[in-house]
Design a protein around this motif. Sequence first.
Motif, PDB file in Angstrom:
ATOM      1  N   ALA A  37      40.045 -32.808  -7.909  1.00 40.53           N
ATOM      2  CA  ALA A  37      39.000 -31.822  -8.132  1.00 40.53           C
ATOM      3  C   ALA A  37      37.621 -32.362  -7.776  1.00 40.53           C
ATOM      4  O   ALA A  37      36.751 -31.607  -7.393  1.00 40.53           O
ATOM      5  N   ASN A  38      37.398 -33.667  -7.897  1.00 36.10           N
ATOM      6  CA  ASN A  38      36.078 -34.241  -7.677  1.00 36.10           C
ATOM      7  C   ASN A  38      35.952 -35.056  -6.406  1.00 36.10           C
ATOM      8  O   ASN A  38      34.858 -35.290  -5.931  1.00 36.10           O
ATOM      9  N   ASN A  39      37.026 -35.525  -5.867  1.00 36.47           N
ATOM     10  CA  ASN A  39      36.959 -36.357  -4.681  1.00 36.47           C
ATOM     11  C   ASN A  39      36.983 -35.485  -3.437  1.00 36.47           C
ATOM     12  O   ASN A  39      37.638 -34.458  -3.406  1.00 36.47           O
ATOM     13  N   CYS A  40      36.288 -35.897  -2.406  1.00 38.11           N
ATOM     14  CA  CYS A  40      36.175 -35.136  -1.170  1.00 38.11           C
ATOM     15  C   CYS A  40      36.596 -36.053  -0.017  1.00 38.11           C
ATOM     16  O   CYS A  40      35.753 -36.571   0.711  1.00 38.11           O
ATOM     17  N   PRO A  41      37.919 -36.290   0.137  1.00 30.85           N
ATOM     18  CA  PRO A  41      38.394 -37.248   1.137  1.00 30.85           C
ATOM     19  C   PRO A  41      38.171 -36.774   2.570  1.00 30.85           C
ATOM     20  O   PRO A  41      38.100 -35.576   2.839  1.00 30.85           O
ATOM     21  N   GLY A  42      38.065 -37.738   3.457  1.00 25.29           N
ATOM     22  CA  GLY A  42      37.858 -37.446   4.864  1.00 25.29           C
ATOM     23  C   GLY A  42      39.156 -37.387   5.640  1.00 25.29           C
ATOM     24  O   GLY A  42      40.249 -37.567   5.100  1.00 25.29           O
ATOM     25  N   ALA A  43      39.031 -37.130   6.925  1.00 29.36           N
ATOM     26  CA  ALA A  43      40.182 -37.031   7.822  1.00 29.36           C
ATOM     27  C   ALA A  43      40.865 -38.382   7.986  1.00 29.36           C
ATOM     28  O   ALA A  43      40.232 -39.433   7.878  1.00 29.36           O
ATOM     29  N   GLY A  44      42.144 -38.343   8.232  1.00 33.90           N
ATOM     30  CA  GLY A  44      42.892 -39.552   8.538  1.00 33.90           C
ATOM     31  C   GLY A  44      42.930 -40.570   7.422  1.00 33.90           C
ATOM     32  O   GLY A  44      43.042 -41.765   7.675  1.00 33.90           O
ATOM     33  N   GLY A  45      42.809 -40.119   6.180  1.00 38.78           N
ATOM     34  CA  GLY A  45      42.874 -41.034   5.051  1.00 38.78           C
ATOM     35  C   GLY A  45      41.593 -41.784   4.761  1.00 38.78           C
ATOM     36  O   GLY A  45      41.589 -42.723   3.970  1.00 38.78           O
ATOM     37  N   THR A  46      40.469 -41.405   5.394  1.00 40.75           N
ATOM     38  CA  THR A  46      39.196 -42.061   5.088  1.00 40.75           C
ATOM     39  C   THR A  46      38.724 -41.663   3.694  1.00 40.75           C
ATOM     40  O   THR A  46      39.107 -40.616   3.171  1.00 40.75           O
ATOM     41  N   ALA A  47      37.888 -42.473   3.117  1.00 38.92           N
ATOM     42  CA  ALA A  47      37.472 -42.289   1.728  1.00 38.92           C
ATOM     43  C   ALA A  47      36.661 -41.018   1.503  1.00 38.92           C
ATOM     44  O   ALA A  47      36.772 -40.386   0.474  1.00 38.92           O
ATOM     45  N   GLY A  48      35.828 -40.634   2.440  1.00 39.81           N
ATOM     46  CA  GLY A  48      34.987 -39.455   2.241  1.00 39.81           C
ATOM     47  C   GLY A  48      33.905 -39.719   1.228  1.00 39.81           C
ATOM     48  O   GLY A  48      33.341 -40.807   1.168  1.00 39.81           O
ATOM     49  N   VAL A  49      33.601 -38.701   0.413  1.00 37.16           N
ATOM     50  CA  VAL A  49      32.556 -38.814  -0.602  1.00 37.16           C
ATOM     51  C   VAL A  49      33.121 -38.355  -1.945  1.00 37.16           C
ATOM     52  O   VAL A  49      34.147 -37.683  -1.996  1.00 37.16           O
ATOM     53  N   ASN A  50      32.450 -38.725  -3.007  1.00 41.52           N
ATOM     54  CA  ASN A  50      32.880 -38.315  -4.340  1.00 41.52           C
ATOM     55  C   ASN A  50      31.877 -37.311  -4.886  1.00 41.52           C
ATOM     56  O   ASN A  50      30.730 -37.651  -5.136  1.00 41.52           O
ATOM     57  N   CYS A  51      32.291 -36.074  -5.037  1.00 42.30           N
ATOM     58  CA  CYS A  51      31.427 -35.020  -5.571  1.00 42.30           C
ATOM     59  C   CYS A  51      31.641 -34.923  -7.073  1.00 42.30           C
ATOM     60  O   CYS A  51      32.726 -34.607  -7.537  1.00 42.30           O
ATOM     61  N   GLY A  53      29.756 -33.761 -11.028  1.00 40.33           N
ATOM     62  CA  GLY A  53      28.762 -32.893 -11.649  1.00 40.33           C
ATOM     63  C   GLY A  53      29.188 -31.441 -11.572  1.00 40.33           C
ATOM     64  O   GLY A  53      29.953 -31.033 -10.712  1.00 40.33           O
ATOM     65  N   GLY A  54      28.635 -30.622 -12.463  1.00 43.33           N
ATOM     66  CA  GLY A  54      29.033 -29.227 -12.554  1.00 43.33           C
ATOM     67  C   GLY A  54      28.746 -28.395 -11.312  1.00 43.33           C
ATOM     68  O   GLY A  54      29.522 -27.522 -10.965  1.00 43.33           O
ATOM     69  N   ALA A  55      27.623 -28.630 -10.629  1.00 40.55           N
ATOM     70  CA  ALA A  55      27.246 -27.790  -9.493  1.00 40.55           C
ATOM     71  C   ALA A  55      27.806 -28.298  -8.164  1.00 40.55           C
ATOM     72  O   ALA A  55      27.712 -27.620  -7.154  1.00 40.55           O
ATOM     73  N   ASP A  56      28.370 -29.488  -8.178  1.00 40.34           N
ATOM     74  CA  ASP A  56      28.881 -30.064  -6.925  1.00 40.34           C
ATOM     75  C   ASP A  56      30.179 -29.399  -6.503  1.00 40.34           C
ATOM     76  O   ASP A  56      31.012 -29.049  -7.323  1.00 40.34           O
ATOM     77  N   ALA A  57      30.346 -29.251  -5.218  1.00 42.15           N
ATOM     78  CA  ALA A  57      31.599 -28.736  -4.664  1.00 42.15           C
ATOM     79  C   ALA A  57      31.898 -29.494  -3.390  1.00 42.15           C
ATOM     80  O   ALA A  57      31.004 -29.828  -2.623  1.00 42.15           O
ATOM     81  N   CYS A  58      33.155 -29.755  -3.161  1.00 44.95           N
ATOM     82  CA  CYS A  58      33.566 -30.452  -1.946  1.00 44.95           C
ATOM     83  C   CYS A  58      33.531 -29.496  -0.767  1.00 44.95           C
ATOM     84  O   CYS A  58      34.061 -28.400  -0.829  1.00 44.95           O
ATOM     85  N   CYS A  59      32.918 -29.931   0.294  1.00 42.75           N
ATOM     86  CA  CYS A  59      32.863 -29.162   1.535  1.00 42.75           C
ATOM     87  C   CYS A  59      33.506 -29.997   2.630  1.00 42.75           C
ATOM     88  O   CYS A  59      33.051 -31.095   2.921  1.00 42.75           O
ATOM     89  N   GLY A  60      34.565 -29.488   3.208  1.00 38.46           N
ATOM     90  CA  GLY A  60      35.191 -30.179   4.319  1.00 38.46           C
ATOM     91  C   GLY A  60      36.216 -31.216   3.917  1.00 38.46           C
ATOM     92  O   GLY A  60      36.287 -32.289   4.510  1.00 38.46           O
ATOM     93  N   ILE A  61      37.044 -30.891   2.908  1.00 42.31           N
ATOM     94  CA  ILE A  61      38.100 -31.815   2.537  1.00 42.31           C
ATOM     95  C   ILE A  61      38.978 -32.092   3.764  1.00 42.31           C
ATOM     96  O   ILE A  61      39.307 -31.180   4.506  1.00 42.31           O
ATOM     97  N   TYR A  62      39.284 -33.346   3.998  1.00 47.71           N
ATOM     98  CA  TYR A  62      40.093 -33.829   5.115  1.00 47.71           C
ATOM     99  C   TYR A  62      39.481 -33.519   6.479  1.00 47.71           C
ATOM    100  O   TYR A  62      40.184 -33.315   7.453  1.00 47.71           O
ATOM    101  N   THR A  63      38.142 -33.461   6.545  1.00 52.34           N
ATOM    102  CA  THR A  63      37.469 -33.322   7.836  1.00 52.34           C
ATOM    103  C   THR A  63      36.788 -34.639   8.186  1.00 52.34           C
ATOM    104  O   THR A  63      36.802 -35.589   7.406  1.00 52.34           O
ATOM    105  N   MET A  64      36.145 -34.670   9.356  1.00 51.53           N
ATOM    106  CA  MET A  64      35.424 -35.870   9.784  1.00 51.53           C
ATOM    107  C   MET A  64      34.107 -36.032   9.033  1.00 51.53           C
ATOM    108  O   MET A  64      33.549 -37.122   9.007  1.00 51.53           O
ATOM    109  N   PHE A  65      33.596 -34.944   8.417  1.00 45.42           N
ATOM    110  CA  PHE A  65      32.295 -34.976   7.754  1.00 45.42           C
ATOM    111  C   PHE A  65      32.348 -34.347   6.358  1.00 45.42           C
ATOM    112  O   PHE A  65      31.632 -33.391   6.073  1.00 45.42           O
ATOM    113  N   PRO A  66      33.177 -34.878   5.467  1.00 44.17           N
ATOM    114  CA  PRO A  66      33.216 -34.296   4.122  1.00 44.17           C
ATOM    115  C   PRO A  66      31.877 -34.509   3.422  1.00 44.17           C
ATOM    116  O   PRO A  66      31.190 -35.507   3.661  1.00 44.17           O
ATOM    117  N   GLN A  67      31.486 -33.551   2.608  1.00 46.94           N
ATOM    118  CA  GLN A  67      30.190 -33.619   1.934  1.00 46.94           C
ATOM    119  C   GLN A  67      30.215 -32.776   0.670  1.00 46.94           C
ATOM    120  O   GLN A  67      31.123 -31.975   0.466  1.00 46.94           O
TER     121      GLN A  67
END
Length: 161
Positions: A37-51, A53-67
């Motif tokens: 629910a909180n992690n926003c992993p990147g493509a190809g098993g990369t770590a991505g970003v960790n979202c 807080g209440g207002a945060d949402a993952c954008c681009g799960i398993y993409t090259m530019f998760p945010q």
Amino acid sequence: SYSFCTLLVGTHIVNMKLFLSAVVIALCYGLSSAQAANNCPGAGGTAGVNCTGGADACCGIYTMFPQCVTNSSFACCVHYLAATQCNVTKGETCCGGGGPGASSYATCCPGDKPLCCSNSDFMSHSCCAKDATCCWDYNTEMTWCCDKGTTCGTGGQCNMA
């Protein structure tokens, strides 16, 4: 022979809007439901970003530019393996081109030209007025817009209706 998880990853890459497959993919990779629910992993098993807080949402799960989307003025925009954020208060709409792999890109069309004219087979895109006609030329892999009252010609040209 493919495993259940491999098949789901392939399905997810083909259609990035399948939220359910994203959750199942996260579970296949051994993430707990809290991490998923909180992690926003990147493509190809990369770590991505960790979202977090209440207002945060993952954008681009398993993409090259998760945010993380942290401002309600912005909405997530995903095109195949690319992600960006569009300012919805300015009327921006999601668009993109290329793909389905690393050649894909996500972009936003401005509020005065909100119609995304994109053929996923092409690297190009055009942002058109909402009453325009979206045109493609398969020979040149070009996209363009024709104003209301005209029709698509060839090579970026519009014909009078």
